[in-house]
Design an enzyme around this catalytic site. Structure first.
Site, PDB file in Angstrom:
ATOM      1  N   HIS A 188       7.359  15.966   5.423  1.00  0.00           N
ATOM      2  CA  HIS A 188       6.114  16.021   6.181  1.00  0.00           C
ATOM      3  C   HIS A 188       5.498  14.631   6.310  1.00  0.00           C
ATOM      4  O   HIS A 188       5.492  13.854   5.353  1.00  0.00           O
ATOM      5  CB  HIS A 188       5.079  16.911   5.473  1.00  0.00           C
ATOM      6  CG  HIS A 188       5.357  18.376   5.534  1.00  0.00           C
ATOM      7  ND1 HIS A 188       6.264  18.993   4.716  1.00  0.00           N
ATOM      8  CD2 HIS A 188       4.814  19.354   6.305  1.00  0.00           C
ATOM      9  CE1 HIS A 188       6.273  20.299   4.981  1.00  0.00           C
ATOM     10  NE2 HIS A 188       5.398  20.541   5.941  1.00  0.00           N
TER      11      HIS A 188
ATOM     12  N   GLN B 242      -9.797  -6.506  12.495  1.00  0.00           N
ATOM     13  CA  GLN B 242      -8.365  -6.236  12.380  1.00  0.00           C
ATOM     14  C   GLN B 242      -7.654  -7.339  11.604  1.00  0.00           C
ATOM     15  O   GLN B 242      -6.861  -7.065  10.703  1.00  0.00           O
ATOM     16  CB  GLN B 242      -7.725  -6.117  13.771  1.00  0.00           C
ATOM     17  CG  GLN B 242      -8.007  -4.832  14.509  1.00  0.00           C
ATOM     18  CD  GLN B 242      -7.138  -4.720  15.752  1.00  0.00           C
ATOM     19  OE1 GLN B 242      -5.914  -4.793  15.676  1.00  0.00           O
ATOM     20  NE2 GLN B 242      -7.772  -4.581  16.908  1.00  0.00           N
TER      21      GLN B 242
ATOM     22  N   GLU C  17      -5.824  -6.277   8.172  1.00  0.00           N
ATOM     23  CA  GLU C  17      -4.371  -6.146   8.299  1.00  0.00           C
ATOM     24  C   GLU C  17      -3.609  -7.186   7.491  1.00  0.00           C
ATOM     25  O   GLU C  17      -2.404  -7.025   7.248  1.00  0.00           O
ATOM     26  CB  GLU C  17      -3.975  -6.204   9.770  1.00  0.00           C
ATOM     27  CG  GLU C  17      -4.485  -4.994  10.550  1.00  0.00           C
ATOM     28  CD  GLU C  17      -4.160  -5.048  12.039  1.00  0.00           C
ATOM     29  OE1 GLU C  17      -3.579  -6.075  12.478  1.00  0.00           O
ATOM     30  OE2 GLU C  17      -4.471  -4.077  12.746  1.00  0.00           O
TER      31      GLU C  17
ATOM     32  N   ASN D 179      10.616  11.854  -1.255  1.00  0.00           N
ATOM     33  CA  ASN D 179       9.688  12.913  -0.878  1.00  0.00           C
ATOM     34  C   ASN D 179       8.967  13.498  -2.088  1.00  0.00           C
ATOM     35  O   ASN D 179       7.761  13.796  -2.021  1.00  0.00           O
ATOM     36  CB  ASN D 179      10.462  14.013  -0.138  1.00  0.00           C
ATOM     37  CG  ASN D 179       9.564  15.050   0.494  1.00  0.00           C
ATOM     38  OD1 ASN D 179       8.426  14.783   0.848  1.00  0.00           O
ATOM     39  ND2 ASN D 179      10.089  16.259   0.655  1.00  0.00           N
TER      40      ASN D 179
ATOM     41  N   ASP E  17      -0.032  -5.930   8.628  1.00  0.00           N
ATOM     42  CA  ASP E  17       0.704  -6.887   9.457  1.00  0.00           C
ATOM     43  C   ASP E  17       2.209  -6.709   9.300  1.00  0.00           C
ATOM     44  O   ASP E  17       2.962  -6.751  10.287  1.00  0.00           O
ATOM     45  CB  ASP E  17       0.326  -8.326   9.083  1.00  0.00           C
ATOM     46  CG  ASP E  17      -1.013  -8.761   9.656  1.00  0.00           C
ATOM     47  OD1 ASP E  17      -1.433  -8.191  10.679  1.00  0.00           O
ATOM     48  OD2 ASP E  17      -1.619  -9.675   9.080  1.00  0.00           O
TER      49      ASP E  17
ATOM     50  N   GLU F 173       3.272  -3.496  11.042  1.00  0.00           N
ATOM     51  CA  GLU F 173       3.272  -3.695  12.496  1.00  0.00           C
ATOM     52  C   GLU F 173       4.513  -4.464  12.942  1.00  0.00           C
ATOM     53  O   GLU F 173       5.115  -4.149  13.970  1.00  0.00           O
ATOM     54  CB  GLU F 173       1.999  -4.426  12.922  1.00  0.00           C
ATOM     55  CG  GLU F 173       0.745  -3.588  12.796  1.00  0.00           C
ATOM     56  CD  GLU F 173      -0.492  -4.339  13.242  1.00  0.00           C
ATOM     57  OE1 GLU F 173      -1.442  -3.674  13.727  1.00  0.00           O
ATOM     58  OE2 GLU F 173      -0.536  -5.580  13.112  1.00  0.00           O
TER      59      GLU F 173
ATOM     60  N   ASP G  80       1.126  -2.173  17.383  1.00  0.00           N
ATOM     61  CA  ASP G  80      -0.179  -2.693  16.992  1.00  0.00           C
ATOM     62  C   ASP G  80      -1.025  -1.506  16.586  1.00  0.00           C
ATOM     63  O   ASP G  80      -1.247  -0.586  17.388  1.00  0.00           O
ATOM     64  CB  ASP G  80      -0.806  -3.456  18.167  1.00  0.00           C
ATOM     65  CG  ASP G  80      -2.171  -4.034  17.838  1.00  0.00           C
ATOM     66  OD1 ASP G  80      -2.468  -4.213  16.636  1.00  0.00           O
ATOM     67  OD2 ASP G  80      -2.948  -4.309  18.780  1.00  0.00           O
TER      68      ASP G  80
END
Length: 340
Positions: free
Chosen positions: A179, A325, A329, A210, A306, A309, A315
């Site tokens: 999940h 941000q 980040e 998990n 970062d 991303e 982003d």
């Protein structure tokens, strides 16, 4: 004549917005389409937003005004907002947008936005799994609804002609049906819980992940929301180490991630998205999808947004001011690694 034309424009614009959200365009397409239509037609989406599946008692669905001075880089409190309302309460921090080379060669069917009452996600038709799943979590998300019994569910909301992953694609594969939005996080009513068993919310996870550090982070998030009355905005998904086609698949071409990421933006009791600033806690982790980690805690896998991303090609937190941000980040969380 002018008034008739204006009414026609607004009617057309409303239909476009509904189509954008209901038919499930790409995340980038929805974001751009919403902004373009709102700018050209001056429409207000406020009355069309879906209701929260788990609202905080006594609070409205809109973001709370900032308390005290606004965060650095944010507009003044009384400045008019240039950003349209979020298409879902689960996307109040923004719709993730593809970046870099992946954005240039992206196919809409590999970034297909799906908005459900319980969460939102970007689905990848080539991989037959979600790129990311985003959701809002608070104390009201939890209740007494029993866990869904029976097989996991093919998602009939996928477009006609697309393969819909089946329960048996995982059977005998050596991977758990992992999940993203945890079953326990949607126990307010049976429908909310059943939605977490849709296979668009599931990715192949090694059992040791998990049932190990991934579960312990889920428990920590539950404790923050349920016991400490925090509001969390979460996003999670798989990472494929820069490959367009995964090295491993199960069933009928269901991609197996090399690792998993999760980001949790943690608000203080009573706060809303408008209160997010440089001091807001952000938990970001990347965990390997491998064996031998069953007994490990989640804290050792902390990283920056970062880094996520960069590896995911998205982003995140696109609705936050750029200065906020950049601060959030780049920071590795050092808060307590709690949980049961």
């Amino acid at each position: 004549m002018g008034s008739n034309r204006k009414r026609q424009q607004k009617s057309w614009g409303s239909r476009v917005l509904v189509a954008l959200l209901v038919t499930g365009l790409s995340a980038v397409g929805v974001k751009c389409g919403l902004e373009r239509v709102l700018e050209e037609l001056g429409l207000d989406l406020g009355g069309d937003r879906p209701s929260r599946p788990s609202p905080t008692p006594g609070r409205s669905g809109s973001a709370s005004p900032p308390k005290g001075a606004p965060p650095k880089g944010a507009p003044p409190k009384d400045a008019p907002s240039s950003r349209p309302p979020a298409p879902s309460p689960h996307l109040e921090l923004g719709v993730p947008a593809r970046t870099g080379a992946r954005a240039a060669r992206a196919d809409a069917s590999d970034d297909h936005l799906m908005i459900k009452p319980q969460y939102a996600l970007s689905y990848n038709r080539s991989r037959n799994v979600a790129n990311w799943v985003g959701w809002r979590l608070d104390a009201a998300s939890f209740g007494d609804a029993p866990r869904h019994r029976g097989k996991f569910l093919a998602d009939s909301a996928l477009p006609d002609g697309w393969y819909r992953v089946q329960h048996d694609d995982y059977t005998g594969s050596g991977f758990d049906r992992g999940h993203m939005v945890r079953s326990e996080e949607r126990t307010r009513n049976p429908d909310d819980n059943k939605a977490t068993f849709l296979l668009t919310n599931i990715l192949p996870q090694r059992h040791e992940l998990n049932a190990g550090p991934w579960l312990r982070l889920e428990e920590a998030c539950q404790e923050l929301a349920q016991k400490e009355r925090r509001v969390l905005f979460l996003i999670a998904g798989g990472l494929f180490d820069e490959r367009e086609r995964p090295a491993a698949t199960i069933g009928k071409d269901v991609a197996v991630p090399d690792a998993f990421f999760k980001v949790a933006v943690v608000l203080e009791p009573g706060q809303g998205p408008g209160d997010i600033g440089p001091a807001t806690r952000v938990i970001a982790v990347v965990m390997p999808n491998e064996t031998g980690i069953l007994d490990q805690g989640w804290g050792q896998y902390r990283t920056t947004v970062d880094e996520i991303e960069r590896r995911a090609g998205y982003d995140l937190m696109t609705a936050l001011p750029e200065a906020t941000q950049r601060t959030l980040e780049a920071r590795v969380d050092d808060g307590p690694a709690g949980g049961r």
